[in-house]
Every structure is written in C-alpha cells, then in structure tokens.
Design a protein around this motif. Sequence first.
Motif, PDB file in Angstrom:
ATOM      1  N   THR A 157     -11.672   1.844   6.223  1.00 36.63           N
ATOM      2  CA  THR A 157     -11.617   0.706   5.307  1.00 36.63           C
ATOM      3  C   THR A 157     -10.190   0.677   4.764  1.00 36.63           C
ATOM      4  OG1 THR A 157     -12.169   1.905   3.263  1.00 36.63           O
ATOM      5  CG2 THR A 157     -14.019   1.191   4.647  1.00 36.63           C
ATOM      6  N   PRO A 158      -9.813  -0.356   4.006  1.00 40.36           N
ATOM      7  CA  PRO A 158      -8.446  -0.382   3.467  1.00 40.36           C
ATOM      8  C   PRO A 158      -8.080   0.823   2.595  1.00 40.36           C
ATOM      9  CG  PRO A 158      -9.404  -2.561   3.342  1.00 40.36           C
ATOM     10  CD  PRO A 158     -10.497  -1.642   3.787  1.00 40.36           C
ATOM     11  N   SER A 159      -9.088   1.519   2.066  1.00 43.71           N
ATOM     12  CA  SER A 159      -8.786   2.648   1.182  1.00 43.71           C
ATOM     13  C   SER A 159      -9.314   3.991   1.692  1.00 43.71           C
ATOM     14  CB  SER A 159      -9.353   2.399  -0.218  1.00 43.71           C
ATOM     15  OG  SER A 159     -10.757   2.253  -0.173  1.00 43.71           O
ATOM     16  N   ARG A 190       0.850  -1.185   0.000  1.00 45.59           N
ATOM     17  CA  ARG A 190       0.000   0.000   0.000  1.00 45.59           C
ATOM     18  C   ARG A 190       0.885   1.233   0.000  1.00 45.59           C
ATOM     19  NH1 ARG A 190      -3.798   0.159   4.930  1.00 45.59           N
ATOM     20  NH2 ARG A 190      -1.885   0.685   6.020  1.00 45.59           N
ATOM     21  N   TYR A 223      -7.734   4.092   9.608  1.00 46.20           N
ATOM     22  CA  TYR A 223      -8.361   3.532   8.416  1.00 46.20           C
ATOM     23  C   TYR A 223      -9.744   2.997   8.756  1.00 46.20           C
ATOM     24  CZ  TYR A 223      -4.189   3.922   5.538  1.00 46.20           C
ATOM     25  OH  TYR A 223      -3.148   4.410   4.801  1.00 46.20           O
TER      26      TYR A 223
END
Length: 300
Positions: free
Chosen positions: A168-170, A2, A166
């Motif tokens: 969510t992951p994004s 990431r 975070y």
Amino acid sequence: MRTLFALVLAGVLPAAWAQTPATNPMPDGSRDMYVGLGAVSAPRYQGAHARRVTALPLLQVEWSNGVFVSGMSAGMHLSTNPVLEYGPLLALLPRRNHSGNDGEWLGAPVAGFAGESVPTFGATDPKTGQPDRPTPPAAEKRSGNRLSGTDAIGARLQGGFFFHYYLTPSLRITNNLLAGSGRDRHGATWTVGLQHVARAISPHHTVSLSADLTLVNGSYNRSYFGVTEVESLRSGNDVYAPSGGLKEVAVAARWNWALSPSWMLGSTVRAARLQGDARRSPLVERPNHVTVSTGLAYRF
C-alpha cells in the motif's frame, strides 16, 4: 512527497539495521538533507549483557538523481516505478574488538607471567605425553566480557543491493542483502522486513513500525559468534563453529516530531532476539536486547 526519515547514528548500529530511505521525488538538481546529533543506548556487542551510551552524528542526504547517504550506508534508487524500490547498496560495518573488559585477567595472554612459556597446539607434556592444553586464567572469571581474548574484527565495507515493494502507499516489504563482512570478508546477511512507513498520530507527529528477520551465512556467524581454538585458550570460552541460518528477529518503532519546518526530533526503540546458532554461542550473555536512540536533526 514521500519521505522516510531514518535515524541512523554512525558507528554504532550494524548495517543490517539501517533503513533505506524511501524514494523522494524532487526537482532535478535538488537535494534533501538532515544533519544532527543523537545518542544511542545499545549492548556493547551482539549478545552482550553490558550496555553503553554513545553520542554520535546523524546524517541523511537524498539527491534528485536517486543517490542517498543514510548514516553508515549509501546507495542509489534505480526504479521509476512508484511501488518498487531497488538499487545498489554500500554499508560500513564498524570494527569489533574486545573493549568492555572489566576483568584484568580477561583477554590476557596465556603466557602472561614471568617464567611461563607460550603453549602451542601439538605440544605435549613430557611427563604424560598428553597434549599440553592448560586451563587459561580467563576460564576462572567468566563473569566479565566474553569477547575478551577473542581476535578483533576490522571495519568492513559491505556491498549489495536493496529491493522494496509497496503493498500500500504506506506499507512496504523490505529486503537488504549485503556481503563482505567478517574476518575473511566472506560474511553475508539478508534482512527482510515489513514496514509501516509513516502514520500521523497528531499534527507534527508521525510513527513508523517495522518487523524484520536477518539470515546470515556460516562465515558471518563464525566471525561474530564463533570461537576458534586459539581464542578458546585465551578467553576460556568453549570452541564453537556455528553454521549459517536465521540470526535474529526484531520489531521496532520510530517516532518523529517535526518541531518546525527545519527541525526534527527522531527517536527509535528496537527489540531483537538472537536465534539459532548465534543464540547458542558461548559469546552470548543475553539473547534478548533492546536498542534505544534519539537525535535532533536540522533539515537543509
């Protein structure tokens, strides 16, 4: 892996705008580095009507131990939790002077003519007995740069920390707190935002979106948006002593184009609006401002 590639051009963007790179797990002893050149079109100062286009270097480096350098900021990731990012942060805020003067009267000393004496506070007119407060020539020419006649503020090395979470992951909530800015080095800023880290819209193309707001203390606002009595005499601006509070709200979009495994083109558009006492400053010519940047970087 990431990675958040943030186009941060040295010397033109306030430190609060800088985006802390996401933690990037790497093998021990390794690093991830981008070096390049870009251009920025931005207001000459916060609240200015006039703009300038500047070509500046681009730099972002991350090491496996968590240390990173991103433009004019540097820090260290201390968390091992994948949903939390936090650590110390340093950022260099560039010097602000009264450049951009487009009127030869603007910024000139009050006693700029032969035979004139320098007026001082507390002095009185011998005929009237009233305080001697002559109207400066700059007051007659307010169409130029309103920073003219104000004191320069030197470059400031700010210190603080960042904390990101975070959802969510994004999608992450970002917090950057920095202190040490302003004339007396007591200025402090807190920028909190919501950021969509990266979304692939097609092969080799990603888009990131963000929204943020910045709160500042009184020392910051008085340094960058205030006008002292001495500055008022020189510039023609009204005396203004703002308090702290919400300074700005902004939205931004960043587009990255991976031209190859080593080359990347990054572009950013950021729209912001000054708020509160900052917006009401006599130095502000336009509360809304847009910054556009683009740069080509090579990944080592």
